[in-house]
Design a protein around this motif. Structure first.
Motif, PDB file in Angstrom:
ATOM      1  N   ASP A  65       0.837  -1.202   0.000  1.00  0.00           N
ATOM      2  CA  ASP A  65       0.000   0.000   0.000  1.00  0.00           C
ATOM      3  C   ASP A  65       0.873   1.255   0.000  1.00  0.00           C
ATOM      4  O   ASP A  65       0.601   2.224  -0.719  1.00  0.00           O
ATOM      5  N   TYR A  66       1.929   1.217   0.783  1.00  0.00           N
ATOM      6  CA  TYR A  66       2.861   2.341   0.846  1.00  0.00           C
ATOM      7  C   TYR A  66       3.520   2.578  -0.514  1.00  0.00           C
ATOM      8  O   TYR A  66       3.609   3.717  -0.995  1.00  0.00           O
ATOM      9  N   PHE A  67       3.961   1.501  -1.165  1.00  0.00           N
ATOM     10  CA  PHE A  67       4.633   1.659  -2.452  1.00  0.00           C
ATOM     11  C   PHE A  67       3.668   2.045  -3.570  1.00  0.00           C
ATOM     12  O   PHE A  67       4.089   2.652  -4.565  1.00  0.00           O
ATOM     13  N   CYS A  68       2.392   1.723  -3.416  1.00  0.00           N
ATOM     14  CA  CYS A  68       1.406   2.223  -4.379  1.00  0.00           C
ATOM     15  C   CYS A  68       1.416   3.751  -4.385  1.00  0.00           C
ATOM     16  O   CYS A  68       1.396   4.390  -5.446  1.00  0.00           O
ATOM     17  N   GLU A  69       1.464   4.332  -3.196  1.00  0.00           N
ATOM     18  CA  GLU A  69       1.474   5.791  -3.097  1.00  0.00           C
ATOM     19  C   GLU A  69       2.794   6.375  -3.604  1.00  0.00           C
ATOM     20  O   GLU A  69       2.816   7.436  -4.236  1.00  0.00           O
ATOM     21  N   VAL A  70       3.897   5.680  -3.333  1.00  0.00           N
ATOM     22  CA  VAL A  70       5.196   6.130  -3.844  1.00  0.00           C
ATOM     23  C   VAL A  70       5.181   6.164  -5.369  1.00  0.00           C
ATOM     24  O   VAL A  70       5.647   7.126  -5.996  1.00  0.00           O
ATOM     25  N   LEU A  71       4.623   5.122  -5.978  1.00  0.00           N
ATOM     26  CA  LEU A  71       4.584   5.031  -7.436  1.00  0.00           C
ATOM     27  C   LEU A  71       3.634   6.057  -8.048  1.00  0.00           C
ATOM     28  O   LEU A  71       3.910   6.621  -9.112  1.00  0.00           O
ATOM     29  N   LYS A  72       2.511   6.302  -7.391  1.00  0.00           N
ATOM     30  CA  LYS A  72       1.586   7.329  -7.886  1.00  0.00           C
ATOM     31  C   LYS A  72       2.281   8.683  -7.970  1.00  0.00           C
ATOM     32  O   LYS A  72       2.150   9.414  -8.957  1.00  0.00           O
ATOM     33  N   LYS A  73       3.022   9.001  -6.931  1.00  0.00           N
ATOM     34  CA  LYS A  73       3.722  10.280  -6.895  1.00  0.00           C
ATOM     35  C   LYS A  73       4.843  10.326  -7.927  1.00  0.00           C
ATOM     36  O   LYS A  73       5.035  11.339  -8.610  1.00  0.00           O
ATOM     37  N   LYS A  74       5.567   9.220  -8.069  1.00  0.00           N
ATOM     38  CA  LYS A  74       6.701   9.173  -8.994  1.00  0.00           C
ATOM     39  C   LYS A  74       6.246   9.254 -10.445  1.00  0.00           C
ATOM     40  O   LYS A  74       6.823   9.988 -11.257  1.00  0.00           O
TER      41      LYS A  74
END
Length: 324
Positions: A65-74
């Motif tokens: 879930d955390y990396f989903c948000e990281v990828l959305k931002k990236k």
């Protein structure tokens, strides 16, 4: 900007990694990253779908879930991500289950949104944001860069940071055997703060071996890797278990039995043998036509090992349902 996907669903299969050793030497004295690892085909799949009508994520773990948000931002999109993944291997014993899942997610989402992130940037992204889940909490973890390299490229990988890499494709007739000795227990999670402290202490205590490690890694190990000199690779890997962080880990967790197994496996015909990451997972590489012989030798000596056999991954993460 809200980037749109080229397709909304994808399934990938991801290998796991075995972490052989870290690569601290005179050339990266203050570097907490780097190491060598083996990519193994564990046939684990991750299915992902994106929904532009919601921003909510549905994943099986806090880490994903955390990396989903990281990828959305990236990447620059706002949709929701649904992730389905089943892990069939033991956690926190040396298989790299967490980093394999993270890498699968990154590759899949990156593909859905047009491959805008390079493989080097994916490795850097994972190392920078790496997290582990402990209970119901998300804590910062320590990723050496070996896991992302193995997940992305397959084979054996030697990395010094998120960019430098030596890659070896292993012949098909060589397999990896893994086992957890009955004398040990797994799930020994170490938090980032603990691990950072332990590594710092191990570095302080191991200054006298830096010159030896540098010679082993740069003058011997890398040339042996490029030449696929199994005898030299096995010998150096064994020596590296007696110094630096790996030695500190073995002493900290009292891995006496596991280290004895490394010597015994090499004497019995293994090409390379070692302890993966923080353990307690033992592994060895062996030619397929010698597996039965080694198994018989171990059984005759009283070692009733419950092991798993894996093929070495040739490709890393694979996308199974590309749409033309």
């Amino acid at each position: 900007m809200n980037k749109r996907p080229i397709q909304t669903k994808i399934t990938v299969t991801v290998p796991n990694r075995l972490h052989m050793f870290t690569t601290r030497s005179l050339f990266n004295v203050n570097n907490m990253t780097g190491g060598a690892g083996i990519s193994i085909e564990s046939n684990q799949k991750m299915s992902i779908s994106v929904d532009e009508n919601t921003s909510n994520n549905e994943t099986p773990s806090l880490v994903l879930d955390y990396f989903c948000e990281v990828l959305k931002k990236k990447i620059g999109f706002q949709g929701g991500i649904h992730v389905s993944y089943t892990n069939v291997l033991h956690k926190h014993c040396g298989f790299g289950t967490t980093v394999s899942q993270i890498c699968a997610l990154c590759i899949a989402i990156n593909y859905l949104y047009g491959d805008s992130i390079s493989s080097t940037d994916i490795r850097r992204l994972i190392m920078e944001h790496y997290r582990e889940e402990v209970g119901n909490k998300l804590v910062r973890g320590l990723e050496t860069g070996v896991g992302p390299a193995c997940s992305l490229y397959g084979g054996i990988n030697y990395v010094t940071n998120s960019e430098s890499l030596v890659h070896l494709e292993v012949p098909e007739q060589i397999s990896v055997i893994t086992f957890i000795p009955q004398e040990t227990s797994f799930n020994r999670y170490i938090s980032y703060e603990e691990e950072f402290g332990h590594r710092f202490k191990s570095y302080q205590a191991d200054e006298e071996s830096l010159e030896v490690r540098t010679d082993l890694l740069y003058r011997k190990y890398i040339p042996a890797l490029l030449k696929m000199d199994w005898s030299e690779l096995g010998s150096i890997t064994e020596k590296l278990h007696t110094m630096g962080l790996k030695r500190f880990e073995c002493e900290r967790f009292n891995y006496v039995y596991e280290i004895k197994m490394i010597d015994y496996l090499l004497e019995s015909g293994a090409l390379i043998a070692g302890l993966s990451s923080l353990g307690p997972l033992n592994y060895f590489l062996i030619e397929d036509d010698k597996i039965n012989y080694v198994e018989r030798v171990l059984r005759d000596e009283g070692y009733a090992l419950q092991w798993k056999q894996f093929q070495i991954s040739k490709t890393g993460v694979r996308i199974l349902n590309k749409e033309d």
